[in-house]
Design an enzyme around this catalytic site. Structure first.
Site, PDB file in Angstrom:
ATOM      1  CB  CYS A   2      54.889 -32.629  10.888  1.00  0.00           C
ATOM      2  SG  CYS A   2      55.332 -32.888  12.595  1.00  0.00           S
ATOM      3  NE  ARG A  27      50.524 -31.553   7.041  1.00  0.00           N
ATOM      4  CZ  ARG A  27      49.588 -32.463   6.825  1.00  0.00           C
ATOM      5  NH1 ARG A  27      48.499 -32.140   6.167  1.00  0.00           N
ATOM      6  NH2 ARG A  27      49.750 -33.696   7.230  1.00  0.00           N
ATOM      7  CD1 TRP A  85      50.511 -29.626  16.552  1.00  0.00           C
ATOM      8  CD2 TRP A  85      50.749 -31.832  16.863  1.00  0.00           C
ATOM      9  NE1 TRP A  85      49.631 -30.017  17.533  1.00  0.00           N
ATOM     10  CE2 TRP A  85      49.743 -31.357  17.746  1.00  0.00           C
ATOM     11  CE3 TRP A  85      51.070 -33.195  16.884  1.00  0.00           C
ATOM     12  CZ2 TRP A  85      49.064 -32.190  18.628  1.00  0.00           C
ATOM     13  CZ3 TRP A  85      50.396 -34.028  17.761  1.00  0.00           C
ATOM     14  CH2 TRP A  85      49.399 -33.525  18.616  1.00  0.00           C
ATOM     15  CG  ASN A 111      53.345 -35.562   8.788  1.00  0.00           C
ATOM     16  OD1 ASN A 111      53.053 -35.556   9.986  1.00  0.00           O
ATOM     17  ND2 ASN A 111      52.440 -35.584   7.837  1.00  0.00           N
ATOM     18  N   GLY A 112      54.776 -37.886  10.927  1.00  0.00           N
ATOM     19  CA  GLY A 112      54.250 -39.191  11.310  1.00  0.00           C
ATOM     20  C   GLY A 112      54.856 -39.628  12.629  1.00  0.00           C
ATOM     21  CD  GLU A 495      31.772 -28.209  15.496  1.00  0.00           C
ATOM     22  OE1 GLU A 495      32.244 -29.205  16.058  1.00  0.00           O
ATOM     23  OE2 GLU A 495      32.469 -27.442  14.806  1.00  0.00           O
ATOM     24  CE  LYS A 499      35.010 -25.360  15.671  1.00  0.00           C
ATOM     25  NZ  LYS A 499      34.981 -26.354  14.640  1.00  0.00           N
ATOM     26  CD  GLU A 502      38.902 -26.148  17.240  1.00  0.00           C
ATOM     27  OE1 GLU A 502      37.899 -26.277  16.559  1.00  0.00           O
ATOM     28  OE2 GLU A 502      39.960 -26.773  17.004  1.00  0.00           O
ATOM     29  CG  HIS A 518      20.592 -36.484  36.054  1.00  0.00           C
ATOM     30  ND1 HIS A 518      19.756 -37.112  36.956  1.00  0.00           N
ATOM     31  CD2 HIS A 518      19.823 -36.162  34.987  1.00  0.00           C
ATOM     32  CE1 HIS A 518      18.534 -37.200  36.430  1.00  0.00           C
ATOM     33  NE2 HIS A 518      18.548 -36.625  35.240  1.00  0.00           N
ATOM     34  CE  LYS A 617      41.328 -27.344   8.563  1.00  0.00           C
ATOM     35  NZ  LYS A 617      40.110 -26.945   9.280  1.00  0.00           N
TER      36      LYS A 617
END
Ligand code: M6R
Length: 622
Positions: A2, A27, A85, A111-112, A495, A499, A502, A518, A617
C-alpha cells in the site's frame, strides 16, 4: 504494501495525488482511491484495479481533463490518496481506501495492519457502528469518529491521538475531516511515511520519489508520531501530544532516476544500470589500496571475539546473505548463520553482545527485517546494515549503515539492488578478514582490484543479452524449471529461481547439485529445463556428474559458466558464457544472465514484468 499520499496547498490537488499514486503503484496495485472535501462533504472516488482506472473515473467525472494531468476544475486544494496491496479482504471496490467513518465526515487512508481490529470492530459494532468493508482500516475511521464526539470535544487532532493509543499494529495514516477543511493529519508506526515541505504547500507520502518533483525538503517521520499539515505549516507531535522539533533533510538525487528513461520496463532499465550501481557502491570505498568504511564500528578485537555472525533478510536480500555466508566464512573463518527475517524473530535466536548481525534490505522498510533487527538489538548484538534507501527505518536504527548506491529500484523484482548488496558483502568480508589478519595485505589488495573489474564484466554480459533472449524464446512455455548448483552457485540458484517464478509465474525450484538425487530428481522428465550456474572451478567435476544425472532422465540443460570452462559445452545442451571471474566473486556477475532469463521469459509470456501479480515492492506487513 500500500502507498499513501496527501496534498494540501494552493495547487489543484487531484493531479498531484494521481501522480504521487503512480509513483507509489509499485507498493501495491489491487485498487486505488482518493478523497477530498468539496462543498462541506467528503467525496471518495475509489475502484478495484490499477490507478489508470481511477484516473479514467476522475476524468469521466470531470475532476481531471482528458489526456493530461491538468485539472478540469480547481476548487480542490487538499486530498489524500491510496494504492492498495490487499491484506484484509479481497481486492474490491468496497475494500479500497479511503474509508469513511459512520457519518461520512472523517476519512482515512492506511498502510499497515491493525492487529487488534477484530476486538475494535466488535466494540464499535456494539456502539452502533456499521461496517461496509472487510478491512482492518475501516475501524480506524470509526474509532476516530467515536472519540471525536465522545471524549474529544470534536477536536480531530485529539481524536486521532486517542484512536492511535488504542490501536495495535502498524500504520501510516492520512486523515481528513470535513469540520477542518484546511487541515490534514498523518501518523506513523512501523510503516514508512515522509512529509514534503513546499512553499505554501505540504505533502505526505509513503516514499520520497512520490513527491520529489514538487519538493526536495523532506521531513522523516518516526514511529509514534503525528503530523498536522496545513498549506502554511507542518507540526510534528509525539502520539502523546508533545511538540517535536526536527529539521527536514535536503534530497539531492533526481526524480528522473525513478523514471523509465526510454526502456520498456523498469526491470530492464535497472539491469542496465547494474555496472554503474556496482561501481558507485565500490569505487568510493577504495582509497590508496584500502577499503574505507567510514566510522565502521567493529574493532579487530570485537570481530575476533564474535561467536558467530547472523545475516538476516528477506527474499532477494536473503539470497545476497546466502552468498555472504560463503564469503565471510571462507575469508574470516567465523561461523555465519543466514536467517529469513520472519523466522529469526520467533525462534529465540542465540544472539547476544558477542554476536554481529548483518541486516540486508533494499527498501530499509521491510517489516519482517526491521522487527528482526530490533529483536537482535534488544539482545545486545552489534547491527551492521546494508540498505539502499537513504533515511529508511533500518538505516536509521542500525548501529552502522553501509549504503548500496543502486539508486531507486522501482520494478518489484529486485535486480541491481542484489548486485550492490553483494558488492557490500564483499567489501565487508575483505575488510573484516584483513582486520583480523586472515588475509594478507597482498590478498586484500588483489581482492579490491578484482572487485573493481566487476562492472565491466557485467557490461559484457548485458551486451550478450540477445543470446539469453533467444533461449527464453525457445522455453517460455515450460511448466517447471530447476536451477542446480554447488557452493556459491547454489546460493545464486536460489536467487535465479525466485526471479523466474515471481515475474513469469513458472514453477521453479533451486537445489544443491548433489541433493537432487535424494528426492527431487523424481520430477525430472523428458524435456524438463534445468539451468546450471557453473562458476566454481573446484566443484566442476561434481557438477558435471549431476548434470549427467538429469540429462540421463531427459532434462535439457542450460549452463552458465566462465569463458575458460570449456568442459561445460560437452555436457550442457546450451551454454551462456560470462567473463572469467574469480569464483568467489562469480555470483555478482552470473546473476545478471539469470535476471535477463527471468525477464525475457516474463516478456514472452505476456506477464506484467514490473508489477507481477500478488506482489508489492515494499513489504511493510508481517
Ligand atoms: O526491501 P527489501 O530488500 O527488504 O525486500 C526484501 C524482499 O521483499 C525483496 O527482495 C523481494 O523478494 C523482491 N521482490 C525479489 O525480487
Amino acid at each position: 504494501m500500500c502507498g499513501i499520499v496527501g496534498y494540501v496547498g494552493d495547487k489543484d490537488a487531484l493531479p498531484i495525488l494521481i501522480r504521487g499514486l503512480k509513483g507509489l503503484e509499485y507498493r501495491g496495485y489491487d485498487s486505488s482511491g482518493v478523497a477530498f472535501i468539496q462543498n462541506d462533504n467528503l467525496k471518495v472516488i475509489k475502484k478495484k484495479g490499477r490507478i489508470k482506472i481511477l484516473e479514467e473515473m476522475l476524468t469521466a467525472d470531470g475532476y481531471l481533463s482528458e489526456g493530461d494531468d491538468k485539472p478540469a476544475q480547481s476548487d480542490i486544494h487538499m486530498g489524500i490518496g491510496h494504492t492498495r496491496w490487499a491484506t484484509h479482504g479481497a481486492p474490491s471496490d468496497e475494500n479500497s481506501h479511503p474509508h469513511l467513518s459512520e457519518n461520512g465526515r472523517i476519512c482515512v487512508v492506511h498502510n499497515g495492519i491493525i492487529e487488534n481490529y477484530i476486538e475494535l470492530r466488535q466494540l464499535l459494532t456494539e456502539k452502533g457502528y456499521t461496517f461496509i468493508s472487510e478491512t482492518d482500516t475501516e475501524v480506524v475511521a470509526h474509532l476516530i469518529e467515536y472519540h471525536f464526539y465522545f471524549d474529544c470535544n470534536q477536536d480531530i487532532f485529539a481524536s486521532v491521538r486517542e484512536a492511535l493509543l488504542e490501536i495495535e499494529g502498524s500504520y501510516a495514516l492520512g486523515v481528513l475531516c470535513t469540520d477542518f477543511p484546511d487541515l490534514m493529519i498523518a501518523a506513523r508506526k512501523d510503516s514508512p511515511l515522509v512529509v514534503g515541505i513546499g512553499d505554501h504547500e505540504n505533502f505526505v507520502a509513503s516514499d520520497i520519489p512520490a513527491i520529489l518533483s514538487y519538493t526536495r525538503e523532506i521531513l522523516i517521520v518516526e514511529d509514534n508520531e503525528i503530523i498536522v499539515l496545513t498549506k502554511k505549516d507542518v507540526k510534528l507531535y509525539s502520539v502523546h501530544g508533545v511538540l517535536i522539533q526536527r529539521d527536514p533533510i535536503h534530497i539531492d538525487w533526481d526524480s528522473e532516476a525513478a523514471e523509465k528513461g526510454g526502456y520498456e520496463h523498469f526491470m530492464m532499465k535497472e539491469m542496465s544500470e547494474e555496472p554503474k550501481a556496482v561501481r558507485s557502491t565500490v569505487a568510493p570505498r577504495l582509497r590508496n589500496g584500502k577499503i574505507v568504511l567510514d566510522q565502521f564500528p567493529l574493532s579487530a578485537e570485537q570481530i575476533r571475539a564474535a561467536r558467530n555472525i547472523h545475516i538476516v533478510a528477506c527474499g532477494t536480500a536473503y539470497h545476497a546473505g546466502c552468498v555472504g555466508k560463503y564469503v565471510i566464512e571462507k575469508l574470516c573463518r567465523i561461523p555465519v548463520i543466514v536467517d529469513v527475517a520472519s523466522e529469526f524473530r520467533y525462534r529465540d535466536p542465540l544472539v547476544d553482545n558477542q554476536t554481529i548481525v548483518i541486516i540486508i534490505s533494499q527498501s530499509g522498510e521491510t517489516l519482517d527485517t526491521l522487527a528482526a533487527m530490533r529483536e537482535a538489538k534488544s539482545r545486545g548484538a552489534s547491527i551492521i546494515s546494508i540498505v539502499n534507501v537513504v533515511g529508511s527505518s533500518i538505516s536509521r536504527e542500525a548501529d552502522y549503515v553501509m549504503y548500496t548506491a543502486a539508486g531507486p529500484e522501482i520494478a518489484v523484482a529486485s535486480t541491481k539492488a542484489y548486485n550492490t548488496q553483494l558488492a557490500c558483502m564483499y567489501l565487508l568480508a575483505f575488510e573484516m578478514s584483513h582486520l583480523i589478519g586472515k588475509i594478507s595485505d597482498e590478498e586484500y589488495r588483489t581482492y579490491q582490484d578484482k572487485l573493481l573489474e566487476i562492472p565491466e564484466m557485467i557490461e559484457k554480459v548485458l551486451e550478450s543479452r540477445s543470446e539469453i533472449q533467444r533461449f527464453a524464446s525457445e522455453h517460455f512455455n515450460a511448466d517447471s524449471i530447476f536451477f542446480i548448483g554447488r557452493g556459491l552457485d547454489y546460493a545464486l540458484s536460489m536467487e535465479a529461481s525466485l526471479k523466474l517464478k515471481e515475474i513469469s509465474y513458472i514453477h521453479s525450484e533451486a537445489y544443491p547439485g548433489g541433493e537432487l538425487k535424494h528426492g527431487t530428481i523424481a520430477l525430472i522428465e523428458k524435456g524438463t529445463l534445468v539451468v546450471c550456474p557453473l562458476t566454481q572451478d573446484s566443484l566442476m567435476d561434481k557438477m558435471i556428474s549431476n548434470i549427467q544425472e538429469v540429462r540421463a532422465r531427459g532434462a535439457v540443460v542450460l549452463g552458465i559458466t566462465t569463458e575458460k570452462q570449456t568442459r561445460a559445452s560437452e555436457v550442457c545442451d546450451q551454454v551462456f558464457y560470462i567473463p572469467d571471474v574469480d569464483p568467489l566473486l562469480a555470483p555478482i556477475v552470473a546473476v545478471t544472465p539469470c535476471q535477463l532469463f527471468a525477464y525475457y521469459m516474463s516478456v514472452y509470456k505476456g506477464c506484467d514484468v514490473d508489477k507481477p501479480r500478488n506482489l508489492a515492492k515494499s513489504v511493510t506487513v508481517e
